[in-house]
Design a protein around this motif. Structure first.
Motif, short mmCIF file in Angstrom:
data_model
loop_
_atom_site.label_atom_id
_atom_site.label_comp_id
_atom_site.label_asym_id
_atom_site.label_seq_id
_atom_site.Cartn_x
_atom_site.Cartn_y
_atom_site.Cartn_z
N SER A 8 2.29 1.28 0.46
CA SER A 8 3.53 1.96 0.88
C SER A 8 3.25 3.46 0.94
O SER A 8 2.15 3.91 0.63
N ARG A 9 4.27 4.25 1.28
CA ARG A 9 4.05 5.70 1.38
C ARG A 9 3.93 6.36 0.00
O ARG A 9 3.70 7.57 -0.10
N VAL A 10 4.04 5.56 -1.08
CA VAL A 10 3.76 6.07 -2.42
C VAL A 10 2.26 6.35 -2.56
O VAL A 10 1.83 7.10 -3.44
N SER A 11 1.45 5.74 -1.68
CA SER A 11 0.09 6.25 -1.48
C SER A 11 -0.06 6.50 0.02
O SER A 11 0.63 7.38 0.53
N ASP A 12 -0.88 5.74 0.72
CA ASP A 12 -1.15 6.10 2.11
C ASP A 12 -0.63 5.11 3.14
O ASP A 12 -1.09 5.10 4.26
N GLY A 13 0.38 4.29 2.74
CA GLY A 13 1.11 3.54 3.75
C GLY A 13 2.12 4.46 4.41
O GLY A 13 2.20 5.65 4.07
N THR A 35 -0.06 -2.69 -3.59
CA THR A 35 -1.27 -2.18 -4.26
C THR A 35 -1.57 -0.75 -3.84
O THR A 35 -2.62 -0.46 -3.26
N ASP A 36 -0.63 0.16 -4.12
CA ASP A 36 -0.88 1.55 -3.75
C ASP A 36 -2.05 2.12 -4.55
O ASP A 36 -2.32 1.71 -5.68
N HIS A 37 -2.73 3.08 -3.94
CA HIS A 37 -3.90 3.71 -4.57
C HIS A 37 -3.49 4.48 -5.83
O HIS A 37 -2.68 5.42 -5.76
N ASP A 38 -4.06 4.11 -6.97
CA ASP A 38 -3.96 4.88 -8.22
C ASP A 38 -2.53 5.21 -8.67
O ASP A 38 -2.31 6.22 -9.34
N THR A 39 -1.56 4.38 -8.33
CA THR A 39 -0.19 4.64 -8.79
C THR A 39 0.63 3.35 -8.84
O THR A 39 0.38 2.42 -8.06
N THR A 40 1.59 3.34 -9.75
CA THR A 40 2.56 2.23 -9.81
C THR A 40 3.97 2.76 -9.51
O THR A 40 4.96 2.09 -9.79
N ALA A 41 4.05 3.95 -8.92
CA ALA A 41 5.35 4.60 -8.70
C ALA A 41 6.26 3.80 -7.77
O ALA A 41 7.47 3.99 -7.79
N VAL A 124 4.51 14.29 1.88
CA VAL A 124 4.60 13.48 0.66
C VAL A 124 6.08 13.30 0.33
O VAL A 124 6.81 14.28 0.21
N HIS A 125 6.54 12.04 0.22
CA HIS A 125 7.98 11.79 0.14
C HIS A 125 8.49 11.45 -1.25
O HIS A 125 9.65 11.64 -1.54
N ASP A 126 7.66 10.85 -2.10
CA ASP A 126 8.17 10.30 -3.36
C ASP A 126 7.43 10.85 -4.57
O ASP A 126 6.22 11.09 -4.51
N GLU A 127 8.18 10.98 -5.66
CA GLU A 127 7.64 11.31 -6.97
C GLU A 127 6.53 10.30 -7.33
O GLU A 127 6.69 9.12 -7.10
N GLY A 128 5.41 10.81 -7.88
CA GLY A 128 4.36 9.88 -8.32
C GLY A 128 3.43 9.43 -7.21
O GLY A 128 2.58 8.56 -7.41
N THR A 129 3.58 10.01 -6.00
CA THR A 129 2.72 9.64 -4.88
C THR A 129 1.28 10.11 -5.13
O THR A 129 1.06 11.18 -5.66
N THR A 130 0.33 9.28 -4.74
CA THR A 130 -1.08 9.65 -4.78
C THR A 130 -1.41 10.40 -3.50
O THR A 130 -1.31 9.83 -2.40
N VAL A 131 -1.75 11.69 -3.63
CA VAL A 131 -2.03 12.51 -2.45
C VAL A 131 -3.46 12.27 -2.00
O VAL A 131 -4.40 12.39 -2.79
#
Ligand code: AMP
Ligand code: FE
Ligand code: FE
Ligand code: ZN
Length: 281
Positions: A8-13, A35-41, A124-131
């Motif tokens: 999702s956009r919480v990483s690079d979707g 399965t976002d990269h390096d985050t469960t946000a 970057v849209h959400d708190e906890g996103t992996t940049v």
């Protein structure tokens, strides 16, 4: 259909976790893993939507790791406890390191093209996103430097680029141990994909298996038919289960939901081995 690898956009979707789950439900998938990269946000929003729509959700994550000789690898973690301190600290460290690394890449790019770090943050849209590099790519698109993410990677952001910089990553065997200690089920993502760059020798997969690796993602678009055949051999000889997944990134990549899928018995095995969090149904 069961698809155990999506972003999702919480990483690079490119979709919110809720929109991703909605799309999967519309397409009649039985179960997806987020399965976002390096985050469960994204977990809470995705779980809420999955519960509402009656689609199965495996809460997961894709950990960026490296082998002892510096090959970058991705480890999927399914159903781990997100409050486990050792694992949570490790991914928080990775996310923090990625911020400084993105700033370094932007500094290098800014010499030649119009881009600032604020342009990246605007993507970057959400708190906890992996940049990651995809957000830099999106900023280059917004600034009219390139047409899409693909062109941004081809011209500016690929691994061998003069604008490339690295970030902190955990050791691969250590990552397997951390996932297991957090009650999760570790699966090696696209391990044989030579088209993505350097791959690791089978001896490292053997070491990871001894440390608790549960499965290998064999059916993935980045594997050639020969790489898939080899993956099936490796899985059989090490007693690992086999998954297939899309690695969907919304409109950020051509991958389509459920273009590769996982057998129900394998999902059952993941569920049986996990002690962190349950599958949402
Ligand atoms: P990073 O984790 O910041 O190093 O960025 C790597 C991510 O960029 C991967 O997870 C991919 O999803 C994405 N990526 C790599 N190559 C491309 C490409 N050619 N087009 C779109 N996305 C890409
Ligand atoms: Fe990605
Ligand atoms: Fe990956
Ligand atoms: Zn992925």
């Amino acid at each position: 259909m069961i698809d155990l690898h999506t972003h999702s956009r919480v990483s690079d979707g490119t979709q919110s976790p809720r929109a991703l789950v909605r799309e999967a439900a519309c397409r009649q998938l039985h179960t997806i893993a987020l399965t976002d990269h390096d985050t469960t946000a994204g977990w809470d929003d995705a779980a809420h939507e999955a519960g509402r729509l009656g689609i199965g959700l495996v809460r997961g994550m894709e950990i960026s790791a490296r082998s002892a000789d510096g090959v970058s690898i991705h480890l999927l973690s399914y159903l781990h406890d997100p409050t486990d301190a050792a694992l949570a600290d490790e991914i928080a460290r990775a996310r923090a390191s990625r911020v400084g690394r993105a700033q370094r890449i932007v500094d290098l790019l800014a010499v030649d093209v119009p881009i600032t770090y604020d342009d990246v943050l605007a993507q970057v849209h959400d708190e906890g996103t992996t940049v990651g590099r995809p957000h830099i790519a999106d900023a280059l698109v917004a600034n009219g430097v390139v047409r899409d993410r693909g062109e941004a990677f081809a011209r500016y952001l690929h691994d061998g680029s003069p604008y490339y910089a690295t970030h902190y990553t955990v050791d691969a065997v250590q990552a397997v141990r951390l996932v297991r200690a957090a009650g999760g089920v570790p699966v090696f993502a696209h391990p044989f994909a030579t088209r993505r760059g350097r791959t690791v020798p089978d001896s490292l997969i053997e070491e990871m298996a001894a440390a608790g690796l549960a499965g290998v993602e064999v059916h993935h678009r980045d594997h050639s038919p020969a790489e898939r055949a080899h993956g099936l051999d490796v899985a059989r000889s090490l007693g690992l289960f086999v998954t297939g997944s899309s690695d969907y990134h919304g409109s950020g990549k051509p991958n389509q939901l459920a273009e590769n899928t996982t057998e129900p018995q394998v999902l059952a095995a993941i569920e049986e081995q996990a002690t962190g969090v349950p599958v949402v149904r």
